[in-house]
Design an enzyme around this catalytic site. Structure first.
Site, mmCIF file in Angstrom:
data_model
loop_
_atom_site.group_PDB
_atom_site.id
_atom_site.type_symbol
_atom_site.label_atom_id
_atom_site.label_comp_id
_atom_site.label_asym_id
_atom_site.label_seq_id
_atom_site.Cartn_x
_atom_site.Cartn_y
_atom_site.Cartn_z
ATOM 1 N N LEU A 1 37.581 41.132 40.718
ATOM 2 C CA LEU A 1 37.853 39.921 41.500
ATOM 3 C C LEU A 1 38.508 38.829 40.658
ATOM 4 O O LEU A 1 38.977 37.824 41.192
ATOM 5 C CB LEU A 1 36.562 39.391 42.140
ATOM 6 C CG LEU A 1 35.977 40.254 43.263
ATOM 7 C CD1 LEU A 1 34.652 39.651 43.764
ATOM 8 C CD2 LEU A 1 36.954 40.396 44.422
ATOM 9 N N ASN B 1 34.774 42.303 33.578
ATOM 10 C CA ASN B 1 35.794 41.932 32.576
ATOM 11 C C ASN B 1 36.567 40.682 32.987
ATOM 12 O O ASN B 1 37.791 40.669 33.054
ATOM 13 C CB ASN B 1 36.738 43.104 32.287
ATOM 14 C CG ASN B 1 37.565 43.538 33.480
ATOM 15 O OD1 ASN B 1 37.219 43.253 34.621
ATOM 16 N ND2 ASN B 1 38.664 44.237 33.227
ATOM 17 N N HIS C 1 33.271 53.564 31.586
ATOM 18 C CA HIS C 1 34.734 53.740 31.581
ATOM 19 C C HIS C 1 34.996 54.735 30.445
ATOM 20 O O HIS C 1 34.977 54.354 29.275
ATOM 21 C CB HIS C 1 35.401 52.382 31.354
ATOM 22 C CG HIS C 1 36.873 52.436 31.088
ATOM 23 N ND1 HIS C 1 37.799 51.878 31.939
ATOM 24 C CD2 HIS C 1 37.571 52.970 30.061
ATOM 25 C CE1 HIS C 1 39.023 52.070 31.433
ATOM 26 N NE2 HIS C 1 38.914 52.723 30.299
ATOM 27 N N ASN D 1 44.953 52.634 34.378
ATOM 28 C CA ASN D 1 44.072 53.218 33.388
ATOM 29 C C ASN D 1 42.768 53.670 34.047
ATOM 30 O O ASN D 1 42.065 52.824 34.605
ATOM 31 C CB ASN D 1 43.761 52.190 32.301
ATOM 32 C CG ASN D 1 43.085 52.814 31.119
ATOM 33 O OD1 ASN D 1 43.195 54.020 30.909
ATOM 34 N ND2 ASN D 1 42.366 52.019 30.358
ATOM 35 N N ASP E 1 38.723 50.541 42.245
ATOM 36 C CA ASP E 1 39.292 49.971 41.002
ATOM 37 C C ASP E 1 40.413 48.986 41.350
ATOM 38 O O ASP E 1 41.439 48.912 40.653
ATOM 39 C CB ASP E 1 39.796 51.044 40.037
ATOM 40 C CG ASP E 1 39.957 50.509 38.609
ATOM 41 O OD1 ASP E 1 39.641 49.322 38.363
ATOM 42 O OD2 ASP E 1 40.416 51.268 37.744
ATOM 43 N N PRO F 1 47.633 47.531 32.936
ATOM 44 C CA PRO F 1 47.341 48.638 33.855
ATOM 45 C C PRO F 1 46.527 48.160 35.046
ATOM 46 O O PRO F 1 45.680 47.286 34.901
ATOM 47 C CB PRO F 1 46.523 49.597 32.985
ATOM 48 C CG PRO F 1 45.821 48.708 32.003
ATOM 49 C CD PRO F 1 46.749 47.544 31.749
ATOM 50 N N GLY F 2 46.789 48.759 36.214
ATOM 51 C CA GLY F 2 45.957 48.466 37.376
ATOM 52 C C GLY F 2 46.761 48.325 38.641
ATOM 53 O O GLY F 2 47.951 47.996 38.605
HETATM 54 O O1 DOR Z 1 43.847 50.115 35.400
HETATM 55 C C1 DOR Z 1 42.854 49.483 35.087
HETATM 56 N N1 DOR Z 1 42.761 48.160 35.298
HETATM 57 N N2 DOR Z 1 41.829 50.132 34.529
HETATM 58 C C2 DOR Z 1 40.777 49.489 34.009
HETATM 59 O O2 DOR Z 1 39.911 50.120 33.473
HETATM 60 C C3 DOR Z 1 40.708 48.008 34.044
HETATM 61 C C4 DOR Z 1 41.527 47.475 35.128
HETATM 62 C C5 DOR Z 1 41.780 46.001 35.017
HETATM 63 O O3 DOR Z 1 40.855 45.250 34.733
HETATM 64 O O4 DOR Z 1 42.914 45.591 35.245
HETATM 65 ZN ZN ZN Z 2 38.024 51.267 34.110
#
Ligand code: DOR
Ligand code: ZN
Length: 436
Positions: free
Chosen positions: A67, A98, A185, A284, A311, A329-330
């Site tokens: 979030l 995180n 993770h 990731n 995720d 990543p994400g």
């Molecule tokens: O792709 C990802 N994004 N993998 C993760 O483990 C963390 C996440 C992020 O916080 O953006």
């Molecule tokens: Zn993760």
């Protein structure tokens, strides 16, 4: 839609619980009051929702949502992220730790929990960090987070692996006291230094540093053995490889208390998309091979993978556009998760709607120990309900998403199904496909 808008009684006329025969689902005072024969229910002052042809499922529960609040409110806030959740059919999400500051104290998890309550679009269950600052060196105050108003039960350093075996062991031991779970993770850090995409023939061709499957599988193998050794509960985040599925299958056969999740994107997309060098496909763990995708789908069907978890990882444009190697990543996930479950699992014949309810609601609620969620659609249960129209197909329009970020890998792609309404304890959060 008809009748008085503010009534606390709703009749979902002709809804099909779990895709079965139509009934009239009556929601009253926050609970499911009854499932009456279709077309027969009436109640003074009730709001009647035409649910003809719509599948009714228990409100979805996400085990893995980023979030971004506190700290990256330019990418997402509790308000916008939970709007996206409600529109996606979710009545509860687990907010990953995180953030900035990291959710590693009772103070931060209570702040996130309170913001969720104030927003009111779905329940927010904060995840607590396992280690201080996600630093991987010292255990965070797990007990204080568990005892806080947020009642944290899921702990994770997600984004980073708890790679120190001694710390992982201690964390597993610690959470037993309050029936918590460590959500790992699984990423061996040394094997993935500088990694950009799945390691294989394609990463060589594209000249992108590889992230080998063994870096995930080695950690899962170690952790299921640690969980067995200390008699604790382990959850594995975003499983992405066929080999991980095999290890989980063996662990479960041995009676080890391990659960696992897979993301919608790992069920639908594969590494070939990296050839575009479009960072929207950078995630990731990375998108894997077609064999992995097939094995993951089958594992959800078999129940070796317990849950589909989004995720949902919103990122600001500056972090996601530009060169692949520099992008974070994400991918976004909340508003498309159910559609992808329909495409990858239901329309392939791997799962029926009862199975979708189990993997996207019942089991994730159980893993997170969220007592009021993931309950069957029957009289006396909390009225957490989503109505979905499985017959609709439509293209994803990034501009129409509620999320503050735009990093969806499905832009322009036609996906099946539409969330028509979501109810949180009998109160609509979404009606007619829009925020209520
Ligand atoms: O792709 C990802 N994004 N993998 C993760 O483990 C963390 C996440 C992020 O916080 O953006
Ligand atoms: Zn993760």
């Amino acid at each position: 839609m008809s009748a008085s808008a503010n009534s606390s009684t709703f009749i979902l006329r002709g809804a099909r619980p779990y895709g079965g025969d139509p009934v009239d689902l009556v929601l009253r005072d926050g609970a499911v009051a009854e499932a009456a024969a279709a077309g027969t229910a009436s109640a003074a002052g009730a709001t009647v929702v035409d649910a003809d042809g719509l599948v009714a499922l228990p409100g979805l529960v996400d085990l893995h949502t980023h979030l971004r609040e506190p700290g990256r409110e330019d990418a997402e806030t509790v308000e916008t992220g939970t709007q996206a959740a409600a529109l996606g059919g979710f009545t509860a999400v687990h907010a990953m730790a995180n953030t900035d500051p990291v959710a590693d104290t009772a103070g931060v998890v209570e702040q996130v929990w309170r913001l969720g309550r104030e927003a009111g679009h779905c329940d927010v269950a904060p995840v607590g960090a396992v280690t201080v600052g996600l630093g991987g060196e010292r255990l965070a105050e797990l007990g204080a987070m568990a005892d806080s108003a947020a009642r944290v039960r899921v702990f994770s350093d997600d984004g980073k692996c708890v790679s120190d075996a001694v710390l992982m062991r201690r964390a597993l031991e610690y959470v037993k006291a309050f029936d918590g779970v460590i959500a790992q993770h699984a990423q061996e850090p040394r094997l993935t230094e500088g990694a950009q995409m799945n390691e294989g023939a394609l990463s060589g061709v594209l000249g992108l540093r590889g992230w080998p499957s063994v870096a995930e599988e080695a950690v899962i193998a170690r952790d299921v053995l640690l969980a067995q050794h200390v008699g604790s509960r382990l959850h594995v985040c975003h499983v992405s490889t066929k080999g991980s599925v095999e290890i989980l299958r063996l662990a479960k056969e041995r009676g080890i208390d391990v659960t696992a999740e897979v993301t919608p994107h790992h069920l639908l997309l594969d590494e070939s998309l990296a050839a575009s060098y479009d960072p929207v496909y950078k995630v990731n763990p990375p998108l894997r091979g077609k064999d992995d995708v097939q094995a993951l789908r089958q594992a959800v069907a078999d129940g070796v993978i317990d849950a589909v978890a989004t995720d949902h990882a919103p990122h600001a444009a500056e972090d996601k556009e530009g060169e692949w190697a520099n992008a974070l990543p994400g991918m976004l996930g909340l508003e498309t998760a159910l559609a992808i479950a329909q495409e990858a699992l239901v329309e392939t014949g791997l799962l029926d709607w009862a199975g979708v309810a189990d993997r996207l609601s019942t089991r994730p609620a159980r893993i997170g120990r969220l007592a009021g969620h993931g309950r069957p659609l029957r009289a006396g249960e909390p009225a957490n309900v989503v109505l979905v129209d499985p017959a609709v197909r439509r293209a994803v329009d990034p501009g129409a998403l509620a999320s503050r970020s735009r990093n969806t890998p499905y832009a322009g792609r036609t996906l099946p199904g539409r969330v028509v309404a979501t109810f949180l304890r009998g109160r609509p959060t979404v009606l007619d496909g829009a925020l209520a």
